[in-house]
Write an enzyme that holds these catalytic residues in place. Structure first.
Site, PDB file in Angstrom:
ATOM      1  N   GLU A  47      14.487  38.433  55.577  1.00  0.00           N
ATOM      2  CA  GLU A  47      15.466  37.160  56.000  1.00  0.00           C
ATOM      3  C   GLU A  47      15.145  36.063  55.248  1.00  0.00           C
ATOM      4  O   GLU A  47      13.460  35.412  55.735  1.00  0.00           O
ATOM      5  CB  GLU A  47      15.340  37.395  57.313  1.00  0.00           C
ATOM      6  CG  GLU A  47      16.696  37.242  58.116  1.00  0.00           C
ATOM      7  CD  GLU A  47      16.281  37.046  59.659  1.00  0.00           C
ATOM      8  OE1 GLU A  47      17.681  37.019  60.171  1.00  0.00           O
ATOM      9  OE2 GLU A  47      15.490  37.847  59.867  1.00  0.00           O
ATOM     10  N   LYS A 113      25.099  38.945  59.048  1.00  0.00           N
ATOM     11  CA  LYS A 113      24.390  39.763  59.699  1.00  0.00           C
ATOM     12  C   LYS A 113      24.718  39.930  61.628  1.00  0.00           C
ATOM     13  O   LYS A 113      25.556  38.753  61.970  1.00  0.00           O
ATOM     14  CB  LYS A 113      22.902  38.745  60.278  1.00  0.00           C
ATOM     15  CG  LYS A 113      22.110  39.475  61.789  1.00  0.00           C
ATOM     16  CD  LYS A 113      20.985  38.495  61.883  1.00  0.00           C
ATOM     17  CE  LYS A 113      20.151  38.563  62.627  1.00  0.00           C
ATOM     18  NZ  LYS A 113      18.466  38.332  62.381  1.00  0.00           N
ATOM     19  N   CYS A 147      17.240  42.122  60.538  1.00  0.00           N
ATOM     20  CA  CYS A 147      16.212  42.555  61.603  1.00  0.00           C
ATOM     21  C   CYS A 147      16.641  42.410  62.883  1.00  0.00           C
ATOM     22  O   CYS A 147      16.432  43.658  63.104  1.00  0.00           O
ATOM     23  CB  CYS A 147      16.723  40.620  61.367  1.00  0.00           C
ATOM     24  SG  CYS A 147      14.436  40.070  62.616  1.00  0.00           S
TER      25      CYS A 147
END
Length: 261
Positions: A47, A113, A147
């Protein structure tokens, strides 16, 4: 010849990151990738691989997003493989933690995200994404996520015939047991290969990252795990997924639902 018998060879790049320094990180990853001698099908990076997990996106020049995307396309062409990873991306003064999936021919897919990390204030700095991404590549359906998305099983649920769940991450040491457990759980409940690529080392905020880049089989068996700076090369086959799903028809019994924003 690559991809014989529906087999994929994937390079998982576990590395330190230079804080808020895209030039240094691109150069570093270029050197690492150049050293891969095997024919591979996919490269996966952590990431925010050009900056580290910064909550100061204004420190990153607006043109860095397009520069990194161009770099990813060059790597994909050079290595004749797909490359995946997330970066800080500026779009009309709105910042995104944006993942790019770039195929060898330059075809590009994006994912923003969904679950911004509120504990670090990411939701105050970056715009949350609204759409999940599934990419078909060499006979496999990839669902790349980022994540904190790992903690939310509904968002990761295998509702679109996914073969590979993939998490690009900066996951810190104090919660690494959760990382291990959740990757394994996502693999088992979705009957997929589940891949997590983490960074390693300490960032400028004092957060320590222990790696644990890993891959789990559709039955939750650990196929590889690393705690040091290195590139893991893993190989998976579509036949394994198909045999398991034909024998163990758990996905046919899953709950049906629609996500409402």
């Amino acid at each position: 010849m690559k991809n014989e018998n529906n087999t994929l060879k994937i390079a998982l790049v576990q590395s330190i990151l230079h804080w808020e320094n895209p030039n240094a990180n691109r150069a570093m990853f270029s050197d690492k990738i150049e050293q891969i001698e095997e024919d591979i099908d996919v490269i996966v990076l952590p990431e925010m691989f050009t900056t580290g997990f910064t909550m100061s996106p204004q420190n990153i020049a607006s043109e860095e997003g397009s520069l990194t995307l161009s770099w990813m396309k060059e790597i994909a062409t050079l290595k004749d493989c797909a490359i995946i990873g997330s970066i800080v991306y500026n779009e009309k003064e709105t910042y995104f933690n944006r993942l790019f999936f770039v195929k060898p021919d330059g075809e590009t897919y994006t994912y923003d995200k969904r679950h911004t990390f509120t504990l670090a204030g990411e939701h105050k700095k970056y715009q949350s994404g609204k759409q999940r991404l599934v990419v078909a590549y060499k006979g496999f359906n990839f669902c790349p996520l980022i994540c904190y998305d790992l903690r939310f099983p509904v968002w990761s649920r295998n509702t679109e015939n996914i073969d590979i769940l993939l998490y690009s991450a900066n996951w810190p040491a104090p919660r690494i047991n959760a990382w291990n457990a959740l990757l394994k759980a996502r693999a088992i409940e979705n009957m997929v290969f589940c891949i997590g690529v983490n960074r390693i080392g300490e960032d400028n905020e004092g957060h320590e990252y222990p790696g644990h880049t890993s891959i789990y089989s559709p039955l939750g068996n650990e196929m590889a795990l690393s705690k040091k700076e290195e590139i893991l090369i893993v190989e998976i086959t579509k036949n394994e997924i198909e045999k398991l799903r034909n024998k163990l028809t758990f996905l046919e019994d899953r709950d049906q639902f629609n996500l409402l924003d």
